[in-house]
Design an enzyme around this catalytic site. Structure first.
Site, mmCIF file in Angstrom:
data_model
loop_
_atom_site.group_PDB
_atom_site.id
_atom_site.type_symbol
_atom_site.label_atom_id
_atom_site.label_comp_id
_atom_site.label_asym_id
_atom_site.label_seq_id
_atom_site.Cartn_x
_atom_site.Cartn_y
_atom_site.Cartn_z
ATOM 1 C CG HIS A 183 -1.955 -0.989 1.292
ATOM 2 N ND1 HIS A 183 -2.138 -1.779 2.401
ATOM 3 C CD2 HIS A 183 -2.903 -1.377 0.391
ATOM 4 C CE1 HIS A 183 -3.162 -2.591 2.194
ATOM 5 N NE2 HIS A 183 -3.631 -2.380 0.967
ATOM 6 C CE LYS A 189 -12.315 -6.307 1.970
ATOM 7 N NZ LYS A 189 -11.101 -5.575 1.556
ATOM 8 N NE ARG A 224 -2.596 -7.907 -4.261
ATOM 9 C CZ ARG A 224 -3.374 -8.284 -3.294
ATOM 10 N NH1 ARG A 224 -2.872 -8.531 -2.119
ATOM 11 N NH2 ARG A 224 -4.664 -8.445 -3.468
ATOM 12 C CB SER A 243 -4.628 -6.404 4.199
ATOM 13 O OG SER A 243 -4.054 -5.158 3.902
#
Length: 158
Positions: free
Chosen positions: A17, A41, A90, A127
């Site tokens: 990040h 989440k 990514r 994460s």
């Protein structure tokens, strides 16, 4: 003045990040890291902690500020005068997940999303993986900025 928003839950903020924030900060006059609440989440770290950790991790970037947001990202961007959303990728799976959101955001408000390809050396850092490793007693200090490991450990001990 160009203002961009880098949104995410940042639970926790990772070196990946920070890499994206650092590179995006060179492209815009101001970069706002928007620590978001994601209703799908359940975060490990409280929102205020995530804001503080992100602010500490990017303190050396003069044109970056960190704040918390809830609600529609496009509404936040409008309130902040931002004309660009920044997302880090990514790999292909990230693009597949981010593309519909970018199209919806543009449909709702004409705001553009800019994708920054993450550093290949950090493509394994996520994460969710950091949280999983930490939950199993692993050392995550190589994957997160200074101070984040301690915050994770504190949250896990509750």
């Amino acid at each position: 003045m160009t203002i961009a928003v880098l949104p995410g839950t940042f639970d926790p903020i990772t070196v990946g990040h920070v890499d994206i924030a650092r590179r995006a900060s060179r492209l815009f006059d101001e970069l706002i890291i928007a620590v978001a609440h994601n209703s799908t989440k359940t975060p490990l770290l409280d929102a205020g902690v995530r804001v503080d950790l992100a602010a500490h991790a990017t303190a050396d970037l003069a044109n970056v500020r960190v704040t918390q947001t809830d609600g529609l990202l496009v509404d936040f961007c409008a309130a902040e005068g931002a004309d660009t959303i920044v997302k880090g990728l990514r790999g292909g799976a990230d693009f597949d997940a981010e593309r519909p959101m970018a199209l919806m955001n543009r449909s709702l408000s004409e705001i553009e999303t800019v994708f920054i390809v993450g550093d290949n050396a950090l493509s394994h850092v996520a994460s969710s993986l950091v949280r999983d490793v930490a939950r199993h007693g692993g050392d995550v200090s190589a994957y997160v900025p200074q101070g984040v490991s301690a915050a994770i450990a504190s949250a896990l001990s509750r």
